[in-house]
Design an enzyme around this catalytic site. Structure first.
Site, PDB file in Angstrom:
ATOM      1  NE  ARG A  68      28.578  44.856  53.675  1.00  0.00           N
ATOM      2  CZ  ARG A  68      28.014  45.094  52.388  1.00  0.00           C
ATOM      3  NH1 ARG A  68      28.277  46.256  51.540  1.00  0.00           N
ATOM      4  NH2 ARG A  68      26.908  44.322  51.881  1.00  0.00           N
ATOM      5  CB  SER A  90      31.124  48.020  48.907  1.00  0.00           C
ATOM      6  OG  SER A  90      30.536  48.124  47.587  1.00  0.00           O
ATOM      7  CD  GLU A  99      42.871  49.863  45.573  1.00  0.00           C
ATOM      8  OE1 GLU A  99      43.971  49.838  44.721  1.00  0.00           O
ATOM      9  OE2 GLU A  99      41.787  49.453  45.201  1.00  0.00           O
ATOM     10  CG  PHE A 121      41.210  45.141  46.544  1.00  0.00           C
ATOM     11  CD1 PHE A 121      42.176  44.500  45.585  1.00  0.00           C
ATOM     12  CD2 PHE A 121      39.981  45.240  46.105  1.00  0.00           C
ATOM     13  CE1 PHE A 121      41.661  43.434  44.909  1.00  0.00           C
ATOM     14  CE2 PHE A 121      39.388  44.155  45.417  1.00  0.00           C
ATOM     15  CZ  PHE A 121      40.062  43.442  44.661  1.00  0.00           C
ATOM     16  CG  ASP A 148      32.602  40.015  44.144  1.00  0.00           C
ATOM     17  OD1 ASP A 148      31.697  39.852  43.200  1.00  0.00           O
ATOM     18  OD2 ASP A 148      32.805  41.057  44.594  1.00  0.00           O
ATOM     19  NE  ARG A 170      28.152  40.705  49.485  1.00  0.00           N
ATOM     20  CZ  ARG A 170      27.603  39.561  49.139  1.00  0.00           C
ATOM     21  NH1 ARG A 170      28.108  38.442  49.451  1.00  0.00           N
ATOM     22  NH2 ARG A 170      26.470  39.694  48.512  1.00  0.00           N
TER      23      ARG A 170
END
Ligand SMILES: Cc1ncc(C[n+]2csc(CCOP(=O)(O)OP(=O)(O)O)c2C)c(N)n1
Lengths: 285, 321
Positions: free
Chosen positions: B16, B43, B64, B89, B123, B173
């Site tokens: 990312r 993020s 979204e 999402f 998460d 991530r």
């Protein structure tokens, strides 16, 4: 089956709020991840709901006489877990396991793992639909259960929220109350700079809802609003609660997103805990 | 080729982060590039672009489905939109919008999602997309790419920016080991052979490419000679390469941070099934949701480490006739 005892002792509620604030900060620090800001803003709203209004039985979490709560903002899990632990839904020391491998206390609330959680959430914008389903079902059964949904302001940007709000207004589900934790901030910053939801009260009114606007940190106003919501007939109610994200810890309150989803560094943690001060009871972990 | 340790906070590059960097570079090179996000730009790292080009950056809020529709509209009016959120999402919530607005229209929309797979970590299950490759792959016209490291991500984002049509790029991530240097070249529909071998071919994507290389090393010490292929482009699949590996090795192992149903493993099994049937043992999550936890423990628990890949290789070799 017996519901746990309720209280409207304002000092006791305030003391519980401080205990939950300490736990929220501690859990997120201990897990090195999690959502403090949006948990801290909803402390008075959720504490008053659980301790003064909800019918629930920790010994039998699936008791069919219970009121339902949908944590539509499922990332506020530290707050939910602290309250449920205090009410006896699971052992208090378990709060230390938050977000760790093997825990029941997942990053986002999970109804299959945590006693007292009625819906698994985390993906935003879905809670009012679930709550509406519960409200329509209990109305069919002519049972007196009330359904509460705890929502964020940012998640009102989701289209599904408005599908649910429109449908609930149409179905006149007066056994449904939405609590809107209107803390004016979302993940990336102020809601008004991203996609503003204002005028939110007018929007709900236009969708045929009963609207109550209060200060979401004032326990007296919260008690009054929930009483009115329960008594109101013919429409669902939304309690639009003016709140502060990160409430109770000045360094969190001042941060651009209200300290949304990052853990505090050790120094901020010490500062936050010192600033909050000791609660009436020792921390659970 | 440099090979570093597993994902941790201290080493490597997050795909990312590479995305954020290259997107900001592309912004200067091509004024038609616009970027949309759904309240996750810090993020997904699209915030880097947003800071540099505020007029061409649109935070659509936590919405979204609308974001995908708006991105398609922008593409019809001549822009090159990149739309980002978490993998859950960006693909799950707006699946029908992606199918009908983007793909059926053949809109030039680049969906680049981060936080895919189990390495989301703490998460937990609700945020760990383990089905996104499958649901994106099933849509006609959609291409699906899952880079293995930072440097290849940069090349891939550059390639999709100049290519026309719908594409889904799956990013992650945590920091990943660096596998490639700047000489990496991406070609749509082509895999990259990192190691040649004759006993079994490991076809991997994303973080699992690093684990596959580690597995190859331990297997070599045991006298087992495996090939390792980075199949970053899952769709269109490099059918020719899969077939030639099947013919040469007679056994294949796939490895991905995704459900073993419908992802890379599914694609490879479909291909070998019709071209040259050989045993295909799939390493991935076993049709289950994830959970909260630290990344190394999750990789271990869900069977995604080099040890699991090495065991799969031995099982695949045993199944050879
Ligand atoms: C569908 C979806 N998109 C994005 C996210 C990532 N996310 C988690 S919390 C959050 C911000 C929530 O803002 P708000 O509803 O205002 O809650 P609060 O500020 O009270 O925490 C975002 C974008 C998510 N959980 N679900």
């Amino acid at each position: 089956m017996a519901a746990y005892a309720l209280t409207s002792d304002k000092q006791l509620l305030a003391d519980k709020c401080l205990l939950h604030r300490r736990h929220i900060v501690k859990m997120v620090h201990c897990a090195s991840s999690g959502h403090m800001g949006g948990s801290l803003s909803a402390v008075e709203l959720a504490t008053t709901l659980y301790y003064s209004f909800l019918k629930g039985d920790p010994a039998n979490p699936k008791w069919d006489g219970r009121d339902y709560v949908v944590w539509s903002k499922g990332h506020a899990s530290p707050l939910a877990y602290s309250i449920l632990a205090d009410l006896g839904y699971f052992p208090k020391a378990e709060l230390a396991t938050f977000r760790k491998l093997g825990t029941r206390l997942q990053g986002h609330v999970d109804r299959l793992k945590v006693p007292g959680i009625d819906a698994s959430t985390g993906p935003l914008g879905q809670g009012i639909s679930i709550a509406l389903g519960m409200a329509l079902a209990t109305r069919l059964d002519k049972t007196p259960n009330h359904v509460w949904a705890i929502t964020g302001d940012g998640e009102h940007q989701e289209g599904q929220m408005w599908e649910a709000i429109m449908a609930a207004g149409f179905h006149k589900t007066d056994n449904l109350t939405v609590i809107l934790d209107y803390n004016k901030k979302q993940l990336s910053g102020p809601v008004e700079n991203i996609v503003d939801i204002a005028p939110i009260a007018d929007k709900y009114r236009a969708f045929n809802w009963n609207v109550i606007e209060i200060n979401g940190h004032d326990i007296v106003q919260i008690i009054d609003a929930y009483k009115k919501a329960l008594a109101f007939k013919g429409k669902p109610t939304v309690v639009i609660a003016d709140t502060i994200k990160g409430k109770g810890v000045p360094i969190f309150e001042q941060e651009i997103s209200g300290f949304h989803g990052a853990p505090p560094c050790d120094a901020d943690y010490e500062k936050a805990m010192a600033g909050l001060g000791p609660a009436k009871w020792p921390d659970f972990f | 080729m440099i090979l570093m340790a597993g994902p941790s906070k201290g080493t490597g590059i997050a795909t990312r982060d590479a995305y954020g960097e290259v997107l900001a570079e592309l912004g200067s090179e091509n004024p038609d590039i616009v970027v949309l996000d759904a309240d996750l730009s810090t993020s997904t790292k699209t915030a880097v672009f947003g800071k540099k080009f505020p007029d061409r950056f649109f935070d659509m809020g936590i919405a979204e489905q609308n974001m995908i529709g708006v991105a398609a509209g922008m593409s019809f009016a001549g822009k090159i939109p990149f739309a980002s959120s978490f993998a859950m999402f960006a693909t799950g919530r707006p699946w029908e919008q992606v199918r009908n607005i983007v793909c059926h229209n053949q809109a030039n929309v680049k969906i680049v999602a981060t936080h895919a797979g189990i390495t989301v970590g703490e998460d937990g299950a609700s945020h760990q997309a383990l089905e996104d490759i499958a649901i994106m792959r099933a849509i006609p016209k959609m291409r699906v790419i899952h880079p293995a490291d930072g440097p290849s991500t940069k090349k891939i984002i550059r390639a999709v920016a100049s290519d026309v049509g719908p594409v889904y790029v799956r990013l992650s991530r945590p920091k990943f080991p660096v596998i490639y240097d700047d000489s990496y070249e991406f070609k749509m529909g082509k895999g990259t052979v990192l190691l040649d071998g004759k006993d079994c071919a490991i076809i991997a994507v994303g973080y699992e490419v690093a684990e596959a290389l580690k597995a190859a090393e331990t297997l070599k010490a045991e006298g087992i000679d495996v090939a390792v292929i980075d199949m970053a482009c899952i769709k269109p699949l490099d059918d020719a390469r899969v077939e030639s590996m099947a013919r040469k090795c007679g056994a294949i192992v796939t490895a991905e941070e995704h459900n073993i149903l419908g992802g890379l493993g599914g694609a490879v099994a479909e291909c070998t099934g019709s071209k040259y049937p050989v045993p295909v043992v799939r390493v991935g999550t076993k049709d289950t949701f994830g959970e909260s936890g630290d990344i190394p423990s999750l990789l271990e628990k869900y069977g995604l480490t080099s040890r699991h890949i090495a065991e799969a290789v031995k099982a695949a070799i045993k199944m050879k006739k």
